[in-house]
Design a protein around this motif. Structure first.
Motif, PDB file in Angstrom:
ATOM      1  N   MET A 166       0.848  -1.202   0.000  1.00  0.00           N
ATOM      2  CA  MET A 166       0.000   0.000   0.000  1.00  0.00           C
ATOM      3  C   MET A 166       0.878   1.245   0.000  1.00  0.00           C
ATOM      4  SD  MET A 166      -2.885   1.711   2.178  1.00  0.00           S
ATOM      5  CE  MET A 166      -3.702   0.240   2.707  1.00  0.00           C
ATOM      6  N   ASP A 167       0.550   2.156  -0.892  1.00  0.00           N
ATOM      7  CA  ASP A 167       1.306   3.408  -0.973  1.00  0.00           C
ATOM      8  C   ASP A 167       0.618   4.450  -0.076  1.00  0.00           C
ATOM      9  OD1 ASP A 167       2.676   5.676  -1.609  1.00  0.00           O
ATOM     10  OD2 ASP A 167       2.388   5.509  -3.788  1.00  0.00           O
ATOM     11  N   ILE A 168       0.945   4.406   1.210  1.00  0.00           N
ATOM     12  CA  ILE A 168       0.236   5.263   2.174  1.00  0.00           C
ATOM     13  C   ILE A 168       0.557   6.742   1.944  1.00  0.00           C
ATOM     14  CG2 ILE A 168       1.902   5.076   4.077  1.00  0.00           C
ATOM     15  CD1 ILE A 168      -1.088   4.663   5.624  1.00  0.00           C
ATOM     16  N   LYS A 169       1.756   7.044   1.419  1.00  0.00           N
ATOM     17  CA  LYS A 169       2.104   8.444   1.116  1.00  0.00           C
ATOM     18  C   LYS A 169       1.130   9.017   0.086  1.00  0.00           C
ATOM     19  CE  LYS A 169       6.877   9.221   2.482  1.00  0.00           C
ATOM     20  NZ  LYS A 169       6.638   8.596   3.752  1.00  0.00           N
ATOM     21  N   LYS A 170       0.803   8.192  -0.905  1.00  0.00           N
ATOM     22  CA  LYS A 170      -0.158   8.623  -1.935  1.00  0.00           C
ATOM     23  C   LYS A 170      -1.531   8.879  -1.281  1.00  0.00           C
ATOM     24  CE  LYS A 170      -2.460   5.703  -4.659  1.00  0.00           C
ATOM     25  NZ  LYS A 170      -2.643   4.590  -5.586  1.00  0.00           N
ATOM     26  N   LEU A 171      -1.940   8.001  -0.363  1.00  0.00           N
ATOM     27  CA  LEU A 171      -3.240   8.186   0.293  1.00  0.00           C
ATOM     28  C   LEU A 171      -3.246   9.457   1.151  1.00  0.00           C
ATOM     29  CD1 LEU A 171      -4.557   4.631   1.275  1.00  0.00           C
ATOM     30  CD2 LEU A 171      -4.286   5.659  -0.955  1.00  0.00           C
ATOM     31  N   PHE A 172      -2.147   9.711   1.875  1.00  0.00           N
ATOM     32  CA  PHE A 172      -2.083  10.959   2.655  1.00  0.00           C
ATOM     33  C   PHE A 172      -2.189  12.171   1.733  1.00  0.00           C
ATOM     34  CE2 PHE A 172      -0.056   8.636   6.348  1.00  0.00           C
ATOM     35  CZ  PHE A 172      -0.933   9.083   7.322  1.00  0.00           C
ATOM     36  N   SER A 173      -1.524  12.077   0.587  1.00  0.00           N
ATOM     37  CA  SER A 173      -1.550  13.207  -0.350  1.00  0.00           C
ATOM     38  C   SER A 173      -2.965  13.419  -0.919  1.00  0.00           C
ATOM     39  CB  SER A 173      -0.502  12.933  -1.430  1.00  0.00           C
ATOM     40  OG  SER A 173      -0.780  13.668  -2.564  1.00  0.00           O
ATOM     41  N   MET A 174      -3.652  12.333  -1.236  1.00  0.00           N
ATOM     42  CA  MET A 174      -5.041  12.445  -1.724  1.00  0.00           C
ATOM     43  C   MET A 174      -5.957  12.990  -0.627  1.00  0.00           C
ATOM     44  SD  MET A 174      -5.474   8.916  -3.864  1.00  0.00           S
ATOM     45  CE  MET A 174      -7.092   9.357  -4.480  1.00  0.00           C
ATOM     46  N   GLN A 175      -5.692  12.551   0.624  1.00  0.00           N
ATOM     47  CA  GLN A 175      -6.501  13.020   1.751  1.00  0.00           C
ATOM     48  C   GLN A 175      -6.295  14.522   1.963  1.00  0.00           C
ATOM     49  OE1 GLN A 175      -8.702  10.985   3.481  1.00  0.00           O
ATOM     50  NE2 GLN A 175      -9.439  12.930   4.259  1.00  0.00           N
ATOM     51  N   ARG A 176      -5.021  14.962   1.845  1.00  0.00           N
ATOM     52  CA  ARG A 176      -4.737  16.386   2.026  1.00  0.00           C
ATOM     53  C   ARG A 176      -5.492  17.225   0.992  1.00  0.00           C
ATOM     54  NH1 ARG A 176      -0.917  18.923   4.854  1.00  0.00           N
ATOM     55  NH2 ARG A 176       0.724  17.361   4.885  1.00  0.00           N
ATOM     56  N   GLN A 177      -5.476  16.749  -0.260  1.00  0.00           N
ATOM     57  CA  GLN A 177      -6.176  17.493  -1.327  1.00  0.00           C
ATOM     58  C   GLN A 177      -7.672  17.580  -1.043  1.00  0.00           C
ATOM     59  OE1 GLN A 177      -5.297  16.218  -5.381  1.00  0.00           O
ATOM     60  NE2 GLN A 177      -3.216  15.738  -4.719  1.00  0.00           N
ATOM     61  N   LEU A 178      -8.267  16.452  -0.615  1.00  0.00           N
ATOM     62  CA  LEU A 178      -9.708  16.436  -0.316  1.00  0.00           C
ATOM     63  C   LEU A 178     -10.021  17.374   0.856  1.00  0.00           C
ATOM     64  CD1 LEU A 178     -12.583  15.261  -0.705  1.00  0.00           C
ATOM     65  CD2 LEU A 178     -11.890  13.324   0.751  1.00  0.00           C
ATOM     66  N   ASP A 179      -9.234  17.247   1.934  1.00  0.00           N
ATOM     67  CA  ASP A 179      -9.471  18.072   3.128  1.00  0.00           C
ATOM     68  C   ASP A 179      -9.323  19.559   2.809  1.00  0.00           C
ATOM     69  OD1 ASP A 179      -9.870  15.750   4.548  1.00  0.00           O
ATOM     70  OD2 ASP A 179      -8.018  15.869   5.705  1.00  0.00           O
ATOM     71  N   GLU A 180      -8.253  19.897   2.037  1.00  0.00           N
ATOM     72  CA  GLU A 180      -8.029  21.312   1.708  1.00  0.00           C
ATOM     73  C   GLU A 180      -9.185  21.853   0.881  1.00  0.00           C
ATOM     74  OE1 GLU A 180      -3.178  21.554   2.094  1.00  0.00           O
ATOM     75  OE2 GLU A 180      -4.064  21.860   0.104  1.00  0.00           O
ATOM     76  N   ARG A 181      -9.673  21.019  -0.024  1.00  0.00           N
ATOM     77  CA  ARG A 181     -10.807  21.444  -0.849  1.00  0.00           C
ATOM     78  C   ARG A 181     -12.039  21.710   0.029  1.00  0.00           C
ATOM     79  NH1 ARG A 181     -14.075  18.337  -5.686  1.00  0.00           N
ATOM     80  NH2 ARG A 181     -15.587  20.015  -5.859  1.00  0.00           N
ATOM     81  N   ILE A 182     -12.348  20.735   0.917  1.00  0.00           N
ATOM     82  CA  ILE A 182     -13.532  20.876   1.777  1.00  0.00           C
ATOM     83  C   ILE A 182     -13.402  22.137   2.645  1.00  0.00           C
ATOM     84  CG2 ILE A 182     -14.785  19.836   3.739  1.00  0.00           C
ATOM     85  CD1 ILE A 182     -14.117  17.050   2.494  1.00  0.00           C
TER      86      ILE A 182
END
Ligand SMILES: O=c1ccn([C@H]2C[C@H](O)[C@@H](COP(=O)(O)O)O2)c(=O)[nH]1
Length: 162
Positions: free
Chosen positions: A1-17
């Motif tokens: 699992m590429d957890i760094k990629k998931l953190f990066s996707m989460q950051r983008q979603l959170d920043e957008r919200i």
């Protein structure tokens, strides 16, 4: 699992919200902790693992997996908010507890994390949640795929004024 990629996707979603809802800079940790507890409860409900009084079957695997990655969203989001995410690796779990016990253990890990909010408590929360995935018989690849799919759904929901 590429957890760094998931953190990066989460950051983008959170920043957008946060940007679109005018919440930038606001502390959201308590609300995210409650959201996480609610998601874990919803997940337990879908598995029906504690419903000794009922004969209804559990939900379909994909429904349970979707609930599981909802909780993972909030765990990643909390790690980012508290800058506890840098060193995190997705644990390779070999053993888990029976499902009811494992759910109770995850609830405890959330409570401990709420009290301590440090690296060790965050790692223990991530470990307990990975163990819950193991108890539900999901592998890391399935979890990653389901996370990516749900993250996209979450973006679409924001685009459609959810
Ligand atoms: O700041 C936020 C708020 C929500 N979500 C995601 C996590 C879950 O996947 C989903 C929960 O939404 P409900 O379906 O419970 O409304 O939203 C985030 O990732 N970050």
């Amino acid at each position: 699992m590429d957890i760094k990629k998931l953190f990066s996707m989460q950051r983008q979603l959170d920043e957008r919200i946060e940007t679109e809802r005018g919440l930038r800079g606001e502390r959201l940790v308590e609300r995210k902790l409650l959201a996480l507890l609610v998601e874990i409860g919803e997940l337990a409900n879908e598995t029906r693992c504690f419903k000794f009084w009922s004969s209804k079957p559990k939900a379909a695997e994909e429904t349970i997996l979707e609930e599981y990655v909802d909780g993972l969203h909030f765990i990643l989001s909390l790690g980012l908010d508290l800058s506890l995410h840098e060193h995190v690796k997705w644990p390779h779990v070999q053993e888990s507890h029976p499902l009811v016990e494992q759910f109770l253990h995850v609830f405890e890990a959330v409570q401990t994390f709420r009290e301590k909010m440090d690296e060790q408590a965050y790692d223990q929360l991530v470990y307990a949640y990975a163990q819950l995935g193991h108890a539900l018989q999901f592998n890391a690849e399935q979890i990653e795929r389901a996370y990516v799919a749900k993250n996209e759904v979450n973006h679409e929901r924001q685009s459609h004024n959810y």
